[in-house]
Design an enzyme around this catalytic site. Structure first.
Site, PDB file in Angstrom:
ATOM      1  N   HIS A  58     -31.684   2.897 -30.067  1.00 57.99           N
ATOM      2  CA  HIS A  58     -31.808   3.790 -28.904  1.00 57.99           C
ATOM      3  C   HIS A  58     -32.493   5.109 -29.266  1.00 57.99           C
ATOM      4  CE1 HIS A  58     -28.377   1.184 -27.933  1.00 57.99           C
ATOM      5  NE2 HIS A  58     -28.701   1.361 -26.677  1.00 57.99           N
ATOM      6  N   HIS A 106     -32.421  -6.656 -20.496  1.00 57.94           N
ATOM      7  CA  HIS A 106     -32.057  -7.256 -21.794  1.00 57.94           C
ATOM      8  C   HIS A 106     -31.998  -8.782 -21.662  1.00 57.94           C
ATOM      9  CE1 HIS A 106     -31.539  -3.845 -24.358  1.00 57.94           C
ATOM     10  NE2 HIS A 106     -30.616  -3.281 -23.598  1.00 57.94           N
ATOM     11  N   HIS A 164     -32.024  -1.627 -16.510  1.00 53.01           N
ATOM     12  CA  HIS A 164     -32.086  -1.617 -17.978  1.00 53.01           C
ATOM     13  C   HIS A 164     -31.264  -2.782 -18.549  1.00 53.01           C
ATOM     14  CE1 HIS A 164     -31.861   0.346 -22.088  1.00 53.01           C
ATOM     15  NE2 HIS A 164     -30.816  -0.465 -22.122  1.00 53.01           N
ATOM     16  N   GLU A 165     -30.007  -2.862 -18.132  1.00 52.69           N
ATOM     17  CA  GLU A 165     -29.107  -3.871 -18.701  1.00 52.69           C
ATOM     18  C   GLU A 165     -29.606  -5.283 -18.415  1.00 52.69           C
ATOM     19  OE1 GLU A 165     -26.817  -3.385 -20.805  1.00 52.69           O
ATOM     20  OE2 GLU A 165     -26.912  -1.216 -20.700  1.00 52.69           O
ATOM     21  N   GLU A 172     -34.970  -2.103 -26.705  1.00 50.62           N
ATOM     22  CA  GLU A 172     -34.373  -1.018 -25.924  1.00 50.62           C
ATOM     23  C   GLU A 172     -35.404  -0.383 -24.980  1.00 50.62           C
ATOM     24  OE1 GLU A 172     -31.730   0.799 -25.004  1.00 50.62           O
ATOM     25  OE2 GLU A 172     -30.824  -1.058 -25.663  1.00 50.62           O
TER      26      GLU A 172
END
Ligand SMILES: [Zn+2]
Length: 346
Positions: A266, A178, A174-175, A198
């Site tokens: 989110h 970005h 996920h991170e 997100e």
């Protein structure tokens, strides 16, 4: 020109705010500590973006053939400095005794491998950007974040809200995603484009985990953060299969009828998350067979502008499904079903 780089955390400030009002004093204090630290980062980052004119230096790489990550893991030794600490494991070195170090190394590698194997993308920027993992950040810090320049920081958690955050393959995917989004569509981190930013991170984060575990779409739990939550947030941070049900504090809507105007990125990300879940499970097999590539082509499409709405993003997914698989293909039909399920018009 000054530009503010959003700090990308796995636990949103709204959730920490709600936990800061929790009845349990230990949980309350841990949430307040993490909120105070996150707020300080945002200020520091706005200041440094102003100093450098808003541009982060990008590494120059020559003659890379790709296919190999370039990872370095640092031990922050509970410091709150955003400068990487002592190097504890570099690319190609064997595992060490600290499991957080090895988990971070493996998670960065799994994410690199996903993007390289499926899309021949050489790291987050497509140019071999080195991946830096900084473990044991702060004391009992209840978050993990990506700083926009190849560095990922991991808290150890307080044991109630979060546990060791390096354990989440989906969280690492996920991170780092970005970073991919930042180099492609660069979706603005507010409103619907922010919720899409997100969601794209959850969509690829879960695929990184599914791929490591060899899971098809029926075997996955479609939960984000299941491996890093403590008792307060169990069983997970978010659910792509059933947004709004991941834990007692989960406020994600699952369709446009329940869209939260002005909601946190989110929160409304539950809507495009569920659309992807429906597309992938309608098609069956692995999520990266067709659903993942359709989403990836959309994120990389120059027609996707930074302020894109859900409907604009949805139309582009249909365009790519039809172009790559055919007008009347099962992939195009599945994409229609996905957006229809969440009531986003195509
Ligand atoms: Zn995020």
């Amino acid at each position: 020109m000054t530009r503010r780089y959003p700090l990308h955390c796995i636990v949103p400030p709204g959730l920490l705010d709600r936990l800061a009002r929790a009845s349990d004093e230990a949980v309350r204090n841990a949430a307040l500590d993490t909120l105070a630290l996150d707020r300080r980062f945002r200020l520091t980052r706005a200041e440094s973006a102003a100093r450098t004119g808003g541009f982060l230096a990008r590494p120059v790489t020559f003659a890379r053939t790709g296919g190999q990550p370039n990872r370095t893991i640092h031990d922050q030794q509970h410091s709150e400095s955003q400068t990487p600490g002592v190097v504890v494991r570099s690319e190609g070195q064997p595992p060490v005794s600290d499991s957080a170090v090895n988990q971070a190394y493996d998670g960065l590698g799994a994410t690199y491998d996903y993007y390289w194997s499926i899309f021949q993308r050489d790291s987050l920027d497509g140019q071999g950007l080195p991946l830096v993992g900084c473990v044991h950040f702060g004391t009992a810090y209840d978050n993990a974040f990506y700083d926009g320049a190849g560095h990922m920081f991991f808290g150890d958690g307080d044991g109630q809200m979060l546990t060791q955050t390096t354990a989440g393959m989906d969280v690492i995917g996920h991170e780092l995603t970005h970073g991919v989004t930042q180099h492609e569509a660069n979706l603005t981190y507010s409103g619907q484009s922010g919720a899409l930013n997100e969601s794209v991170s959850d969509v690829f984060g879960i695929q990184v985990k599914q791929r490591v575990l060899g899971q098809d779409v029926t075997q996955s739990d479609w939960l984000i953060g299941a491996d890093i939550v403590g008792p307060e947030l169990q069983p997970a941070l978010r659910s792509m299969a059933a947004p709004g049900t991941a834990n007692p504090h989960d406020d994600q809507p699952a369709d446009m009828d329940h869209y939260a105007p002005g909601g946190d990125v989110h929160t409304n990300s539950g809507i495009p998350n569920h659309a992807f879940f429906v597309v992938a499970t309608t098609l069956g097999g692995h999520a990266w067979d067709a659903a993942g590539p359709i989403w990836y082509a959309t994120v990389c499409d120059p027609a996707l502008h930074p302020g894109a709405s859900f409907a604009q993003f949805a139309k582009l997914t249909l365009k790519h499904a039809q172009r790559d698989y055919g007008q009347g293909s099962s992939e195009a039909t599945a994409v229609r079903a996905g957006w229809d399920a969440v009531k986003v018009p195509l």
